[in-house]
Scaffold this motif. Sequence first.
Motif, PDB file in Angstrom:
ATOM      1  N   ALA A   2      92.579  13.199  97.390  1.00 53.10           N
ATOM      2  CA  ALA A   2      93.816  13.880  97.276  1.00 53.10           C
ATOM      3  C   ALA A   2      95.023  13.056  97.058  1.00 53.10           C
ATOM      4  O   ALA A   2      96.114  13.682  96.680  1.00 53.10           O
ATOM      5  N   THR A   3      95.198  11.834  97.502  1.00 48.61           N
ATOM      6  CA  THR A   3      96.215  11.074  97.542  1.00 48.61           C
ATOM      7  C   THR A   3      96.746  10.636  96.202  1.00 48.61           C
ATOM      8  O   THR A   3      95.721  10.057  95.317  1.00 48.61           O
ATOM      9  N   HIS A   5      98.806   8.007  95.519  1.00 47.82           N
ATOM     10  CA  HIS A   5      99.569   6.753  95.551  1.00 47.82           C
ATOM     11  C   HIS A   5      99.396   5.692  94.757  1.00 47.82           C
ATOM     12  O   HIS A   5      98.191   5.530  94.397  1.00 47.82           O
ATOM     13  N   ARG A 165      87.057  21.639  93.056  1.00 51.20           N
ATOM     14  CA  ARG A 165      87.199  20.165  93.243  1.00 51.20           C
ATOM     15  C   ARG A 165      85.878  19.577  93.154  1.00 51.20           C
ATOM     16  O   ARG A 165      85.817  18.340  93.115  1.00 51.20           O
ATOM     17  N   VAL A 170      85.396  14.572 100.716  1.00 50.38           N
ATOM     18  CA  VAL A 170      85.734  15.690 101.588  1.00 50.38           C
ATOM     19  C   VAL A 170      84.775  16.758 101.704  1.00 50.38           C
ATOM     20  O   VAL A 170      84.389  17.685 102.627  1.00 50.38           O
TER      21      VAL A 170
ATOM     22  N   TYR B 634      94.193  19.877 101.211  1.00 57.74           N
ATOM     23  CA  TYR B 634      93.455  18.544 100.959  1.00 57.74           C
ATOM     24  C   TYR B 634      94.384  17.280 100.894  1.00 57.74           C
ATOM     25  O   TYR B 634      94.226  16.128 101.298  1.00 57.74           O
ATOM     26  N   ASP B 635      95.769  17.730 100.856  1.00 55.52           N
ATOM     27  CA  ASP B 635      96.692  16.770 100.912  1.00 55.52           C
ATOM     28  C   ASP B 635      97.100  16.668 102.114  1.00 55.52           C
ATOM     29  O   ASP B 635      98.096  16.909 102.379  1.00 55.52           O
ATOM     30  N   ASP B 637      97.526  13.704 104.136  1.00 53.15           N
ATOM     31  CA  ASP B 637      97.758  12.304 104.835  1.00 53.15           C
ATOM     32  C   ASP B 637      98.564  11.598 103.787  1.00 53.15           C
ATOM     33  O   ASP B 637      98.766  12.011 102.708  1.00 53.15           O
ATOM     34  N   TYR B 638      99.174  10.496 104.285  1.00 57.51           N
ATOM     35  CA  TYR B 638      99.920   9.716 103.464  1.00 57.51           C
ATOM     36  C   TYR B 638     100.081   8.309 103.714  1.00 57.51           C
ATOM     37  O   TYR B 638      99.274   8.042 104.845  1.00 57.51           O
TER      38      TYR B 638
END
Lengths: 202, 656
Positions: A2-3, A5, A165, A170, B634-635, B637-638
């Motif tokens: 989901a990230t 970055h 998804r 997950v 679902y989002d 964490d960072y």
Amino acid sequence: MATNHDHGHGHDHDHHEEHEQLKVLGFWIFVVTDCVLFGTLFATYAVMMNSFAGGPTGQELFQLPGVIASTFILLTSSFTSGLAVLAMNKGNVKQLIAWLAVTGLLGLSFVVLEVTEFMHLMSEGATMATSGYWSAFYTLVGTHGLHVTLGLFWMTALMMQLKRRGISAVTRRKITNFSLYWHFLDVVWIFLFTVVYLMGVM
Amino acid sequence: MWENIKDFASTFFVTGDPLIYGADVSIVLTIIAILFVLTKYKKWGWLWREWLTTVDHKRIGIMYLIASLLMLFRGGVDALLMRVQLAFPNVEFLHSDHYNAIFTTHGTIMILFMAMPMMFALFNMVVPLQLGARDVAYPFLNALSFWLFMLGAMLFNLSFVIGGSPDAGWLSYPPLSQNEFSPGPGQNFYIWGIQISGIGSLATGINFIVTILKMRAPGMKLSKMPLFSWSVLSSCIMIIFAFPILTVTLALLFLDRFAGAHFFTMDGGGNPMMYLNLIWMWGHPEVYIVVVPAFGIFSEIVATFSRKKIFGYKSMVWAMMIIAVVSFFTWAHHFFTMGTSASVIAFFAISTMIVGIPTGVKVFNWLFTMYRGRISFKQPMLWTIAFIPCFVIGGATGVMLAVAPADYQYHNSYFLVAHFHQVLIGGVVFGYLAGIYYWWPKLFGFKLDEKLGKWGFWFWNIGFYVCFMPQYALGFMGMTRRYYTYGWDRGWADLNLVSTVGAFMMGIGFIFQVWQIAYSIKHGERDTTGDPWNGRTLEWSIPSPAPFYNFAVVPQVKEMDDWWETKEAKANGTYKEQPAKLEPIHMPKNSGIPFIMANFWFLVGFGFTFGWVWMAVIGFIGVFACMWARSFQYDTDYYVPVEEVRRTEASLGRVV
């Protein structure tokens, strides 16, 4: 994943896998606590087994054919939830969702049968307030039924997420936990069927 | 219309007692003051972002600590009110019903809303730091546990001004707790307050088991894990086996009251004795759940302040694990006198005495650790040393109670009251206070003032003996528990007066501690090193207060007491510096869901308390919606960028 970055994607992946495994372990421990919960309810039932207080007994009121039918339905749903996990391991989302849907329908019919049974029993004059025996009966069987019902909602949420998804670390963990939960409910039901119904009509 | 409202208000609010009107006024004033301050200084956003939605285990620990100190105050005031009532014969300070309510809330609050959260405060403040971990296994669940505890405790406390307090004793034995004898909402407050916070406790148990088993720094084998973490593991294992029993017991009692079921009733095939068995199957392990972490704290403190490795590490671990198992085989000693076979009584008498053995082993280990150590008498060590004689006496009187024939004499007497206060204050409270003094600098960055602390220490300690030693004697003289008044002819007057004086001394000790905290916030010695006590375990290797990600670089553990060994190696010049490489740190995002969900649970509890099913249904829908919403998130964490870690460390005086 989901990230979004812009750094360390490989790293990111490791962390997720690790965290997902952690959640499976936690869920196992949760199942242990649920075992203790059901164990306590079974013990209560055992103590109340002959406390009819002049009211009707289980032997008089139980209708085994219906209970045997719901037992088969639940056992089959455990099997189909296993097929869902197999489909997940093959990476086939469509099959996975389909087997979950079958599992859900079987679970739903189980709940419907149980509600029908309860209504029948109550119409025969056996309610929660009738005697210690019936209090223990409704609490034990009802707690199991409540677990199945919650499982149905959970399954619905999971199917929606799978649609959006697909299969990821997950969702894989979530399905693993769900199937663990569903099999656990099956095991509880086998004890319940034996202790409450078979021993009840003996 | 007006009449209806007046009718409703007179049953809804508790009326007719000046003490309660006083409480009403002070509650309203406090709420107004809090709202005013938050609004005036524009702190609402800060409160929400930094505290109500936090998933940082250290902040959750601080919130647990604040809540438990408030509850210690409330439970303590209950105790003082009881002691005033009993100070002289024929006193009419409290009405008998009011007295029943107060001993009920005193017991419930002290065990479930003071000891439990203080224990969870220490778990949260310390365990991840000791393990070299960034967080607990499930930060979201951890926040949820806290808010469930908090809202459960608030629900319970509300009974004081709304609806009326429970008054059937801290374990709510039927038939006293059935509708017939407790018709008002008091027992429902009890059931739902404990039920909601109990779910939180259960989740904490799961959370810390997984944290300890899976989140330890690389190289920290279980055989090298600090003893406090071991004690937490032992306590959490007991939690996951004991708390589901409590959940069921309370649910069954509620069904009796709400749905007319016959589990524990006198008629309809119910069996009140079954309640006693169930509640003590949870209740006896519960006292070990709260005391075992105190053993862990003492082990850390004794080693640190004696400058020695703990004596008998392995036997300490075994002792805690044996306690975790045997504690489940002792419950029936709470009702020896209620009639059962001699063999059952013998089994429970012997298993109760067996629990004393591992505890004795631990006491000897602490003494041997101190032997030939260079002891420094700082506050944490003072409380530890005070604990030992106190707990030894408490243990000895416990064995006296476990001797079944003798128990027929002591049962329900003040001897028993003195015994359990001796082990619970001497063990749990002294232990947690020692732990709070010990780890305070790590969380807040400053030490608590020694001088005020010593005043508090001596008032508590002397007050303790003055309060409870006379109660042993009163027990022998025939005074039983739950007496609300007595006559001059009994001859109990002098000892009761002495006991009351002791209770007030402990109260003064508490005031000194509050003063100490307030004073130290401004004047306390700042901890610039991160290692104010010359500690041994990993938490002392990072700056104080610990940054939100705990460890800038995850430590590699080689030895038991790794930080101590590192310092020794540095002093000897044998230490090889490892080049530390910073990496982005994976952290969980804050979430408002735990707070909101716990509030919906509160609605459930409040609705059922007054039999307003519609409100409970709204609550359940809200709880369910929160779970559903979380499942779709679902989002969660960072990553903390390397630059930010470097900046934070630099501001704390560290170079990485």
